[in-house]
Design a protein around this motif. Structure first.
Motif, mmCIF file in Angstrom:
data_model
loop_
_atom_site.group_PDB
_atom_site.id
_atom_site.type_symbol
_atom_site.label_atom_id
_atom_site.label_comp_id
_atom_site.label_asym_id
_atom_site.label_seq_id
_atom_site.Cartn_x
_atom_site.Cartn_y
_atom_site.Cartn_z
ATOM 1 N N UNK A 172 1.537 -6.727 4.664
ATOM 2 C CA UNK A 172 2.401 -6.061 3.680
ATOM 3 C C UNK A 172 2.200 -6.546 2.240
ATOM 4 N N UNK A 173 1.869 -7.825 1.993
ATOM 5 C CA UNK A 173 1.650 -8.253 0.604
ATOM 6 C C UNK A 173 0.538 -7.475 -0.122
ATOM 7 N N UNK A 174 -0.370 -6.869 0.625
ATOM 8 C CA UNK A 174 -1.459 -6.115 0.003
ATOM 9 C C UNK A 174 -1.023 -4.718 -0.430
ATOM 10 N N UNK A 175 0.092 -4.233 0.103
ATOM 11 C CA UNK A 175 0.586 -2.915 -0.271
ATOM 12 C C UNK A 175 -0.259 -1.767 0.268
ATOM 13 N N UNK A 176 -0.986 -2.006 1.356
ATOM 14 C CA UNK A 176 -1.839 -0.967 1.928
ATOM 15 C C UNK A 176 -1.013 0.010 2.747
ATOM 16 N N UNK A 177 -1.371 1.274 2.674
ATOM 17 C CA UNK A 177 -0.736 2.301 3.504
ATOM 18 C C UNK A 177 -1.168 2.101 4.958
ATOM 19 N N UNK A 178 -0.367 2.633 5.883
ATOM 20 C CA UNK A 178 -0.682 2.507 7.309
ATOM 21 C C UNK A 178 -2.052 3.100 7.620
ATOM 22 N N UNK A 179 -2.396 4.209 6.983
ATOM 23 C CA UNK A 179 -3.709 4.830 7.212
ATOM 24 C C UNK A 179 -4.848 3.920 6.748
ATOM 25 N N UNK A 180 -4.630 3.188 5.686
ATOM 26 C CA UNK A 180 -5.648 2.262 5.179
ATOM 27 C C UNK A 180 -5.888 1.144 6.187
ATOM 28 N N UNK A 181 -4.817 0.592 6.712
ATOM 29 C CA UNK A 181 -4.929 -0.475 7.726
ATOM 30 C C UNK A 181 -5.650 0.069 8.952
ATOM 31 N N UNK A 182 -5.314 1.284 9.333
ATOM 32 C CA UNK A 182 -5.966 1.915 10.488
ATOM 33 C C UNK A 182 -7.470 2.071 10.250
ATOM 34 N N UNK A 183 -7.837 2.444 9.048
ATOM 35 C CA UNK A 183 -9.256 2.579 8.699
ATOM 36 C C UNK A 183 -9.968 1.238 8.822
ATOM 37 N N UNK A 184 -9.355 0.178 8.290
ATOM 38 C CA UNK A 184 -9.965 -1.151 8.375
ATOM 39 C C UNK A 184 -10.096 -1.604 9.833
#
Length: 122
Positions: A32-44
């Motif tokens: 959460x500190x990175x502020x990434x959207x759920x889709x971004x995390x899923x991509x990674x």
């Protein structure tokens, strides 16, 4: 093994911290500190799985993630890659450190490590 982009490495570091079979919700909290959207995390996560760094296991309606490469293995690989790419040799790396200034206690720590790796021989 392949060197990871910083973003994917951050996801892998979160997995190392949480351990095997980590639910996505826990990963999202950790990241959460990175502020990434759920889709971004899923991509990674998908990229890490495609590269063989992470295993994905379906449980019910959610996925569980497990790192397949441990921290020490990756650090050893990445350290050598940086050393080879930027310095060419450990000697050149230490010389670069010395040019920028290295404290006596740091030199003593390095010497102690070298002595330990060399079996105490001088």
């Amino acid at each position: 093994m392949k060197r990871l982009p910083d973003t994917e490495l951050e996801v892998l570091k979160a997995l190392w911290a949480t351990g095997p079979d980590t639910p996505r919700s826990l990963l999202e909290d950790r990241l959460s500190p990175f502020g990434w959207a759920a889709n971004t995390i899923n991509t990674y996560l998908s990229r890490l799985a495609d590269k063989g760094f992470v295993a994905v296991r379906r449980e019910g309606k959610s996925n569980l993630y497990t790192p397949l490469v441990n921290r020490e293995e990756y650090q050893a690989f990445d350290s050598r890659a940086v050393l080879d790419r930027l310095y060419g040799s450990p000697r050149n790396f230490v010389a670069a450190l010395a040019r920028e200034g290295i404290r006596r206690d740091e030199l003593e720590e390095l010497q102690a490590l070298l002595d330990q790796l060399n079996g105490g021989r001088k």
